[in-house]
Enzyme design. Structure first.
Site, short mmCIF file in Angstrom:
data_model
loop_
_atom_site.label_atom_id
_atom_site.label_comp_id
_atom_site.label_asym_id
_atom_site.label_seq_id
_atom_site.Cartn_x
_atom_site.Cartn_y
_atom_site.Cartn_z
N ASP A 63 1.10 -1.38 -0.64
CA ASP A 63 -0.18 0.20 -0.09
C ASP A 63 0.74 1.60 -0.32
OD1 ASP A 63 0.83 -0.02 3.09
OD2 ASP A 63 -0.60 0.79 3.79
N TYR A 65 2.63 5.26 0.99
CA TYR A 65 3.51 5.30 1.86
C TYR A 65 2.46 6.17 2.57
CZ TYR A 65 7.86 5.26 -0.33
OH TYR A 65 9.26 3.52 -1.04
N PHE A 76 7.03 2.27 -3.97
CA PHE A 76 8.13 2.38 -4.23
C PHE A 76 8.51 3.77 -3.93
CE2 PHE A 76 8.10 -2.36 -4.18
CZ PHE A 76 8.16 -2.60 -2.68
N HIS A 185 10.93 -9.51 0.68
CA HIS A 185 10.47 -8.07 0.17
C HIS A 185 11.66 -6.78 0.57
CE1 HIS A 185 8.87 -4.01 0.95
NE2 HIS A 185 8.12 -4.40 0.53
#
Length: 222
Positions: A63, A65, A76, A185
């Site tokens: 989701d 930031y 990202f 991740h």
């Protein structure tokens, strides 16, 4: 908030479904009553920056930031001038180890998106300071539909799946023309469990080149 072009055509059926009507009303109310990121105009940036016919790589995030000024609609990525978040710092560290290029000075990934790297979060909005606060309101169904659209493309594509949530999408990707690159991740909590050393950037480009497709210039131009 709007999607246009081939993406709009491919996802038109989703807009007519009951879950999307409910999602739309929920998100509209959230923007009216809470602080929500990214800004409304940026919610569908992943689709705007990377038209369907230009996608050659999909990177799946989670989701947006959830702190002020960070989310820009591309997973990202942050705007120039915003401090680079920890997961992106690790992405850059792996890029440097993989390709030998110095890490970029900012966290703006629009140069990836404009080259055909779709940067898609599975959830497209979030309340300020509340990670995963819009999980389960319908975004996952919508972004799964987008992933299925790409999985149905009968041309070589690369799917980069980082972390458990993204890796669960692998079952949708069955065409042998598609390359799946998966690992832990890049978050500081998990990057040492298989993200570092996974060399996703060179593996992606080697595959694209092998298929006669121009590679991605991962390093941002100076």
């Amino acid at each position: 908030m709007a999607i246009s072009g081939a993406w709009e055509e491919a996802l038109r059926g989703e807009f007519a479904k009951p879950y999307y009507a409910k999602l739309y009303e929920t998100v509209k109310n959230e923007y009216r009553t809470c602080t929500v990121y990214p800004p409304k105009k940026d919610v569908f940036n992943a689709f705007s920056y990377t038209p369907l016919e230009e996608v050659k790589v999909l990177i799946v995030g989670q989701d947006p930031y959830h702190e002020p000024g960070q989310a820009n609609g591309l997973c990202f990525s942050v705007h120039p001038g915003v401090p680079i978040p920890p997961s992106l710092k690790n992405i850059y560290a792996e890029m440097q180890a993989d390709l030998g290029c110095p890490p970029p000075r900012d966290g703006d990934l629009t140069h990836w998106a404009r080259q055909g790297v779709m940067l898609l979060n599975t959830v497209l909005t979030v309340r300020a300071h509340q990670a995963n606060s819009h999980k389960g309101i319908g975004w996952e169904e919508f972004t799964d539909a987008a992933i299925r659209v790409l999985a149905a493309e009968d041309r070589p594509l690369v799917f980069i799946l980082w972390g458990g949530q993204a890796r669960r999408k692998k079952s949708m990707i069955t065409n042998p023309k598609h390359l799946v690159i998966e690992s832990a991740h890049p978050s500081p909590l998990s990057a040492y469990n298989g993200f570092f050393g996974s060399r996703p950037f060179s593996r992606c480009n080697n595959y694209l080149i092998s298929q006669g497709i121009s590679p991605v210039e991962w390093q941002k131009p100076a």
